[in-house]
Design a protein around this motif. Sequence first.
Motif, PDB file in Angstrom:
ATOM      1  N   ILE A   9     -22.124  29.862  13.768  1.00  0.00           N
ATOM      2  CA  ILE A   9     -21.501  28.721  12.286  1.00  0.00           C
ATOM      3  C   ILE A   9     -20.592  28.090  12.033  1.00  0.00           C
ATOM      4  CG2 ILE A   9     -22.091  28.711  10.112  1.00  0.00           C
ATOM      5  CD1 ILE A   9     -24.498  31.239  10.111  1.00  0.00           C
ATOM      6  N   TYR A  10     -20.404  26.754  12.389  1.00  0.00           N
ATOM      7  CA  TYR A  10     -19.014  26.517  11.752  1.00  0.00           C
ATOM      8  C   TYR A  10     -17.916  26.569  10.186  1.00  0.00           C
ATOM      9  CZ  TYR A  10     -19.795  25.962  16.839  1.00  0.00           C
ATOM     10  OH  TYR A  10     -20.114  26.193  18.304  1.00  0.00           O
ATOM     11  N   ASN A  11     -18.183  25.233   9.981  1.00  0.00           N
ATOM     12  CA  ASN A  11     -18.240  25.187   8.146  1.00  0.00           C
ATOM     13  C   ASN A  11     -19.049  25.367   7.430  1.00  0.00           C
ATOM     14  OD1 ASN A  11     -15.503  24.574   9.671  1.00  0.00           O
ATOM     15  ND2 ASN A  11     -16.232  22.291   9.147  1.00  0.00           N
ATOM     16  N   MET A  12     -19.068  26.708   6.521  1.00  0.00           N
ATOM     17  CA  MET A  12     -20.272  26.507   5.045  1.00  0.00           C
ATOM     18  C   MET A  12     -19.407  26.262   3.892  1.00  0.00           C
ATOM     19  SD  MET A  12     -21.524  30.297   6.341  1.00  0.00           S
ATOM     20  CE  MET A  12     -22.849  29.489   5.908  1.00  0.00           C
ATOM     21  N   GLY A  13     -20.610  25.074   3.155  1.00  0.00           N
ATOM     22  CA  GLY A  13     -20.363  24.835   2.075  1.00  0.00           C
ATOM     23  C   GLY A  13     -21.188  24.740   1.024  1.00  0.00           C
ATOM     24  N   TRP A  14     -20.492  24.322  -0.106  1.00  0.00           N
ATOM     25  CA  TRP A  14     -21.959  24.318  -1.478  1.00  0.00           C
ATOM     26  C   TRP A  14     -21.040  22.881  -1.957  1.00  0.00           C
ATOM     27  CZ3 TRP A  14     -25.041  28.005  -2.507  1.00  0.00           C
ATOM     28  CH2 TRP A  14     -25.097  28.929  -2.608  1.00  0.00           C
ATOM     29  N   TYR A  15     -22.642  22.930  -1.952  1.00  0.00           N
ATOM     30  CA  TYR A  15     -22.313  20.667  -2.724  1.00  0.00           C
ATOM     31  C   TYR A  15     -23.411  20.807  -3.820  1.00  0.00           C
ATOM     32  CZ  TYR A  15     -20.721  18.893   1.580  1.00  0.00           C
ATOM     33  OH  TYR A  15     -20.347  18.211   2.634  1.00  0.00           O
ATOM     34  N   ARG A  16     -22.643  20.211  -5.106  1.00  0.00           N
ATOM     35  CA  ARG A  16     -23.772  19.689  -6.173  1.00  0.00           C
ATOM     36  C   ARG A  16     -24.074  18.895  -6.510  1.00  0.00           C
ATOM     37  NH1 ARG A  16     -19.265  21.361 -10.488  1.00  0.00           N
ATOM     38  NH2 ARG A  16     -17.806  19.976 -10.351  1.00  0.00           N
ATOM     39  N   GLN A  17     -26.160  18.408  -7.102  1.00  0.00           N
ATOM     40  CA  GLN A  17     -25.332  17.471  -7.405  1.00  0.00           C
ATOM     41  C   GLN A  17     -26.351  17.276  -8.985  1.00  0.00           C
ATOM     42  OE1 GLN A  17     -29.258  15.363  -4.951  1.00  0.00           O
ATOM     43  NE2 GLN A  17     -27.990  13.321  -5.590  1.00  0.00           N
ATOM     44  N   ALA A  18     -25.810  16.294 -10.117  1.00  0.00           N
ATOM     45  CA  ALA A  18     -26.407  16.689 -11.160  1.00  0.00           C
ATOM     46  C   ALA A  18     -26.965  15.322 -11.294  1.00  0.00           C
ATOM     47  CB  ALA A  18     -24.693  16.259 -12.030  1.00  0.00           C
ATOM     48  N   PRO A  19     -27.903  15.025 -12.099  1.00  0.00           N
ATOM     49  CA  PRO A  19     -29.213  13.954 -12.466  1.00  0.00           C
ATOM     50  C   PRO A  19     -28.108  12.897 -12.780  1.00  0.00           C
ATOM     51  CG  PRO A  19     -29.447  15.337 -14.033  1.00  0.00           C
ATOM     52  CD  PRO A  19     -28.142  16.134 -13.377  1.00  0.00           C
ATOM     53  N   GLY A  20     -28.609  11.947 -11.932  1.00  0.00           N
ATOM     54  CA  GLY A  20     -28.015  10.417 -11.766  1.00  0.00           C
ATOM     55  C   GLY A  20     -26.730  10.203 -11.080  1.00  0.00           C
ATOM     56  N   LYS A  21     -26.266  11.302 -10.531  1.00  0.00           N
ATOM     57  CA  LYS A  21     -24.768  11.719  -9.908  1.00  0.00           C
ATOM     58  C   LYS A  21     -25.227  12.052  -8.390  1.00  0.00           C
ATOM     59  CE  LYS A  21     -22.196  13.100 -13.683  1.00  0.00           C
ATOM     60  NZ  LYS A  21     -20.981  13.092 -14.140  1.00  0.00           N
ATOM     61  N   GLN A  22     -24.619  11.452  -7.610  1.00  0.00           N
ATOM     62  CA  GLN A  22     -23.975  11.476  -6.068  1.00  0.00           C
ATOM     63  C   GLN A  22     -24.227  13.322  -5.224  1.00  0.00           C
ATOM     64  OE1 GLN A  22     -21.685   9.023  -4.657  1.00  0.00           O
ATOM     65  NE2 GLN A  22     -23.431   6.887  -3.846  1.00  0.00           N
ATOM     66  N   ARG A  23     -24.178  13.480  -4.435  1.00  0.00           N
ATOM     67  CA  ARG A  23     -24.327  14.717  -4.263  1.00  0.00           C
ATOM     68  C   ARG A  23     -22.695  14.446  -3.867  1.00  0.00           C
ATOM     69  NH1 ARG A  23     -28.246  17.672   0.255  1.00  0.00           N
ATOM     70  NH2 ARG A  23     -29.763  17.699  -1.965  1.00  0.00           N
ATOM     71  N   GLU A  24     -22.325  15.934  -4.335  1.00  0.00           N
ATOM     72  CA  GLU A  24     -20.320  16.015  -4.089  1.00  0.00           C
ATOM     73  C   GLU A  24     -19.837  16.915  -3.198  1.00  0.00           C
ATOM     74  OE1 GLU A  24     -17.847  16.175  -7.229  1.00  0.00           O
ATOM     75  OE2 GLU A  24     -19.353  17.748  -8.604  1.00  0.00           O
ATOM     76  N   LEU A  25     -19.141  17.427  -2.562  1.00  0.00           N
ATOM     77  CA  LEU A  25     -18.763  18.663  -1.254  1.00  0.00           C
ATOM     78  C   LEU A  25     -18.298  19.943  -3.077  1.00  0.00           C
ATOM     79  CD1 LEU A  25     -17.989  20.522   0.661  1.00  0.00           C
ATOM     80  CD2 LEU A  25     -16.039  18.998   0.808  1.00  0.00           C
ATOM     81  N   VAL A  26     -18.354  20.834  -3.406  1.00  0.00           N
ATOM     82  CA  VAL A  26     -18.015  21.212  -4.649  1.00  0.00           C
ATOM     83  C   VAL A  26     -16.936  22.434  -3.677  1.00  0.00           C
ATOM     84  CG1 VAL A  26     -18.052  23.373  -5.683  1.00  0.00           C
ATOM     85  CG2 VAL A  26     -19.552  21.515  -6.236  1.00  0.00           C
TER      86      VAL A  26
END
Length: 121
Positions: A31-48
């Motif tokens: 496993i190399y990089n790991m991350g958390w993204y989030r997506q709110a209603p009506g918005k694009q998914r973003e890297l957190v």
Amino acid sequence: QVQLVESGGGLVQPGGSLRLSCVASGIIFSIYNMGWYRQAPGKQRELVAAITSGGITNYVDSVKGRFTISRDNAKNTVYLQMNSLKPEDTAVYYCNADLSLSVFSQRAAYWGQGTQVTVSS
């Protein structure tokens, strides 16, 4: 077959804390990089937040000083400690892992199913 399973989401009041976990399971070479993204209603998914296998981290500006990403390589697990939560943090949070299945295979991105985080009084 590789699976990423998130846990730890829920409803919390503003100013509260939550800790998200994501476990990668299956036949995994590395496993190399790991991350958390989030997506709110009506918005694009973003890297957190993201973390390399060596522990180098980066965060979106809006969570710096409040969120902390960490990982346990022995357990194929990534965490997101979220403190001082705000209503604008409300979203579905997705775990992401950049990994390879064998020494011969290319790296590919895998996603969890998402966990809901709601910040509201």
